[in-house]
Structures are given as C-alpha cells and as structure tokens.
Design a protein around this motif. Structure first.
Motif, PDB file in Angstrom:
ATOM      1  N   ASN A 120       0.826  -1.203   0.000  1.00 19.47           N
ATOM      2  CA  ASN A 120       0.000   0.000   0.000  1.00 19.47           C
ATOM      3  C   ASN A 120       0.866   1.261   0.000  1.00 19.47           C
ATOM      4  N   TRP A 177       1.397   1.754  -3.681  1.00 22.17           N
ATOM      5  CA  TRP A 177       0.225   2.356  -4.318  1.00 22.17           C
ATOM      6  C   TRP A 177       0.141   3.847  -4.002  1.00 22.17           C
ATOM      7  N   THR A 178       0.369   4.205  -2.737  1.00 22.18           N
ATOM      8  CA  THR A 178       0.303   5.606  -2.348  1.00 22.18           C
ATOM      9  C   THR A 178       1.334   6.432  -3.104  1.00 22.18           C
ATOM     10  N   THR A 180      -4.396   9.002  -2.632  1.00 21.62           N
ATOM     11  CA  THR A 180      -4.983   8.731  -1.320  1.00 21.62           C
ATOM     12  C   THR A 180      -5.624   9.959  -0.684  1.00 21.62           C
ATOM     13  N   SER A 185       2.044   1.795   7.303  1.00 24.90           N
ATOM     14  CA  SER A 185       1.048   1.004   8.018  1.00 24.90           C
ATOM     15  C   SER A 185       1.663  -0.007   8.978  1.00 24.90           C
ATOM     16  N   PHE A 202      -2.750   4.560   5.151  1.00 23.33           N
ATOM     17  CA  PHE A 202      -3.113   4.467   3.734  1.00 23.33           C
ATOM     18  C   PHE A 202      -4.397   5.245   3.485  1.00 23.33           C
ATOM     19  N   ALA A 220      -5.749  -8.287  -2.286  1.00 23.86           N
ATOM     20  CA  ALA A 220      -4.868  -7.500  -3.171  1.00 23.86           C
ATOM     21  C   ALA A 220      -4.962  -7.998  -4.610  1.00 23.86           C
TER      22      ALA A 220
END
Length: 469
Positions: free
Chosen positions: A81, A84-85, A93, A119, A170, A340
């Motif tokens: 994550n 992704w961010t 986000t 996280s 996230f 995921a």
C-alpha cells in the motif's frame, strides 16, 4: 526528538519519565503531497518512481484525541500500500483523507495537503488520550493497521465489516513511516521481547493479513493436512503464509520466481516448490486471452508434488495474472482466498470450473483486532518469525519503496525511523538465541546474494547484519 530517543535507549526510564517528556512541535515523516498527485500522469505504472514522489518533511505533531495514542516510532516497514500511495494508484490517497475528514471535527485533522504514510510501526507510547486505560507512556508496542469507529452495529461481529473501517497510514493520515505516529489505542499490541525494533516492525500488516486470509474462519480456515498453493511464497505476504501453513500442519506448495527464492522456501521448511520462471509458465497468450493449457500444466505439476492431490486452498494475491489458473487448480469443493491484486484488479476465470466443482472464492482484507492479536502472539511465542531482509534509514524510504515496487526484495523491507542503528530493542536474549537462525533467514539470504543493492547497502553501511543483537 533527542530527549525522546535518549529515554528510549536508557534502561532506567520509567513510565513517569516518558509522561514528563515534552513533545516536540514537529517531527520528520515520509509524505506524498497533494499538489504532486498528477506528477506521473501518462506514465506506465511500472515506470512510476517512488523516489520522486516520497519526501521526508518536517510536520506538526497532531492533536491527540480520545481513545488515541502518540507513539515514538523506532522502526517501520514498506508494504504494497506504500507503493500504491507513492505512485498515486489506483487513485491518489487524498480522496480517502478528504472523505475521512468529513466524518467529524476530530477526523478533519487527517485532511491535509500532505499524507504521512506507513502502516507498520514498532516503538514506545508517548501519550494517551482520554479513555485509554490499557496502555501507558513507556510501553513498548507494535501497531496493526486497522482503524475503525465502531459506531455501527455492522462492525461488532467482525470489525473489518465496520462501514468506517480504514487502513491506517493508507486511508488515514499520521502513519508509521515517521518519527512519531498517531494511532487508535486499539491498534496497539505488545512488542515481542526477543526482537529488535526493525524486526518487530516488519510483520504487522502482512502477518495479520496472512493469518486472516489463511487461518481464520473469516478466511480459508486452513486445517492440518491441507495442500495450500501460495503465490509469491518468499515475498512479504507469502512468506508468512508459508510459515502459517508449516506451523499449522498443512503442506505449502510454494510458487516463486527464482532459484534464490526457492532456496528461501526450502530454508523455511517447505518441500513442494515451483519456480515459475525456470518452468516457463505463461498464463496469458496475450493481454486478452488466457492459456488453459498452462493451467492444466500447473495442475499436473502440483499433483506431482503432492502425491496426486489437488490443492485445498489457493492463497491468492497477484490477481489478474494468476487468478484464472488459481480457480482451475483448486480441488473440488476447495477455496480460493484472495486479497490485493498486484498484477491487476480485473480478474478473469472460467466459471465452469468454479460452479460445477463447488469451489469458493473468499475475499479477505487485512484482519480484525482479535486476528491481528493472535498473529502477533505467534510472533511473540517464536512460532512465526519476521522475514526482514533489508533495512533503510528514513531518508531512503523512497529507495525502499522502489525496491518493493520493482520486486527487487525478499520478504520485508524495513525502515529505521528514530532507531539510530539495527539491533536495538532486544529484551529477551535467551529466546532470541533459540530462534536466531529463523530470525535472520531472510537477512542471510540477502547477504549471500551478489545483486547491486546488496553491495550498495554493505558499502554504504545502511545494512547491518544484526546477529550481535
């Protein structure tokens, strides 16, 4: 921050000492910035570079609310994550933060022009807000990443079903890749005494996710004797699934992408291993057409490794690339459990192999507090071990995230936040000595490699072996 670090490093500090420490006005944190959310527009996902989007900024210490805690973060780790961010996919986000900010005046704190990500954490409680009784300043903790409000009945059977369920760092702000983090107190769990800070920070998200997905009744409900196909079995998520399968009396069938990763699985105790690169599996003929002959070839290979049996459970997380094959190779009445979709969210499979063979697809997302606590308890007992392979300083989080994005890593990649070096924070050396080989398995594999990143880490001093911890 220096006085906080001194108190953590001192063996004589008490809870009262931590409670008396003045909080700084600001701290260093890894951020993405709202005004850069379009910086990768038109760039292919693989070519988006987290080293360009992630910054280490000085940010104000957030206001502490009821039921919350401020934690001095000694170490954290990189999860997907975080990737992704950093590449602003599937969307920036800041949309999550804006939605959360509308929930209440207190939640409005999270809607900022910057997002502090991360996280995972291992650290020390500095302050607790009103209503917190289970934790005190000075407690050594790790944090799971489930953030819930629990104002709806929906969340009280399984907190993952709370309509205001979010992933901390996230979908919320003030995450763990920082010197200080803001968490809800019900995210906190005891740090394993035999682990260093960076080792303790590594399992959180992936260990809890793998536990729910594979072991919990909310996931696949694995039992003794089950054959479990594990994609990416030496990776950040799969390495914990492999350990849970072995510890629970199941038979992991480990799918990896290199001989080096196959050796790691063997060192964990797995015997049935498929090197998909060496064996040349290609599940798609082109971007629109899957190759069912490859599904059948995989199924035949699995039966060769299991004594003629199909797999009871498929531990799925790659998504689009593998999902059709996963559904096909699962035994009649078996389960594909998925979280995921690192290779793509749009899954395609032949439904005949699902409905006519009474198979199940189960969606699994992180873990509730009980599942996270149980997963952490197994870490503390030395039944499951961290899979930390490499550690970077906070200033090099962009490189750490790049490694995960480009799959240049084994297991988990850690980040030192306040901790000045690896190997600190061990309280139970006797237990550590009993498990040292398992604790260092992924580190040793990393050091035995000759890739450029290993050599760079040794030259630059960003990696220390940690056996003297």
């Amino acid at each position: 921050m220096n006085s906080i670090l001194d108190a953590i490093l001192s063996p004589d500090s008490t809870s009262a000492d931590f409670a008396a420490l003045p909080l700084p006005e600001s701290y260093r944190a890894v951020t993405v910035r709202r005004d850069e959310a379009e910086m990768f527009a038109g760039v292919d996902s693989r070519d988006k570079d987290p080293r360009k989007s992630l910054h280490v900024d000085d940010v104000p210490v957030p206001e502490l609310g009821p039921g919350e805690a401020l934690v001095a973060v000694m170490a954290s780790s990189v999860n997907y994550n975080s990737v992704w961010t950093s590449i602003f996919e599937p969307l920036p986000t800041f949309a999550f933060l804006e939605r959360y900010g509308k929930l209440s005046p207190l939640a409005e704190r999270h809607d900022l022009p910057y997002h502090i990500i991360g996280s995972d954490l291992a650290g020390v409680v500095l302050r607790t807000g009103p209503g917190v009784n289970a934790w005190q300043p000075g407690d050594e903790v790790v944090a799971h990443c489930l953030s819930v409000e629990l104002e709806s009945a929906d969340g009280h059977n399984d907190t993952m079903l709370d309509p205001e369920q979010r992933i901390w760092g996230f979908e919320t702000n003030f995450g763990g890749l920082a010197e200080i983090a803001l968490v809800k107190s019900n995210q906190l769990m005891p740090k394993a005494a035999h682990l260093s800070w960076e080792e303790a920070a590594a399992p959180g998200l992936v260990n809890s996710t793998a536990y729910r997905q594979l072991v919990s009744r909310n996931g696949a409900g694995m039992k003794q004797g089950d054959n479990v196909l594990i994609w990416g079995a030496s990776g950040g998520l799969g390495s914990y699934a492999t350990q849970f399968a072995l510890a629970g009396g199941a038979n992991p069938v480990c799918v990896v992408s290199s001989g080096k990763k196959a050796e790691i699985c063997r060192a964990m105790g797995a015997e049935a291993i498929i090197d998909r690169s060496a064996e040349g599996y290609r599940f798609w003929k082109d971007e629109h057409t899957q190759d069912q002959k490859e599904w059948k070839r995989l199924g035949k290979r699995i039966r060769e490794l299991t004594g003629g049996e199909d797999v009871d459970i498929v531990f799925e997380h790659p998504g689009r690339e593998t999902f059709g094959a996963s559904v096909y190779v699962t035994r009649k009445g078996g389960t594909v459990v998925t979280c995921a979709s690192t290779s793509g969210y749009q899954h395609e499979y032949d439904n005949r192999y699902l409905w006519m063979s009474l198979k199940k697809i189960v969606g699994s997302h992180f873990a509730n507090y009980r599942e996270a606590w149980e997963a952490n308890r197994l870490i503390a007992k030395g039944k499951i071990h961290p899979t930390l392979s490499r550690t970077y300083p906070l200033d090099e989080t962009g490189q750490a995230t790049y490694d995960v994005h480009r799959n240049l890593h084994q297991g988990k990649v850690g980040v030192l936040c306040l901790a000045p070096e690896e190997g600190l924070g061990v309280r139970d050396r006797e237990k550590r000595d009993r498990h040292l080989d398992a604790i260092n398995l992924f580190r040793d594999a990393e050091r035995s490699g000759t890739d450029q990143h290993s050599r760079h880490a040794e030259r630059s001093g960003t990696y220390k072996h940690g056996r003297n911890a």
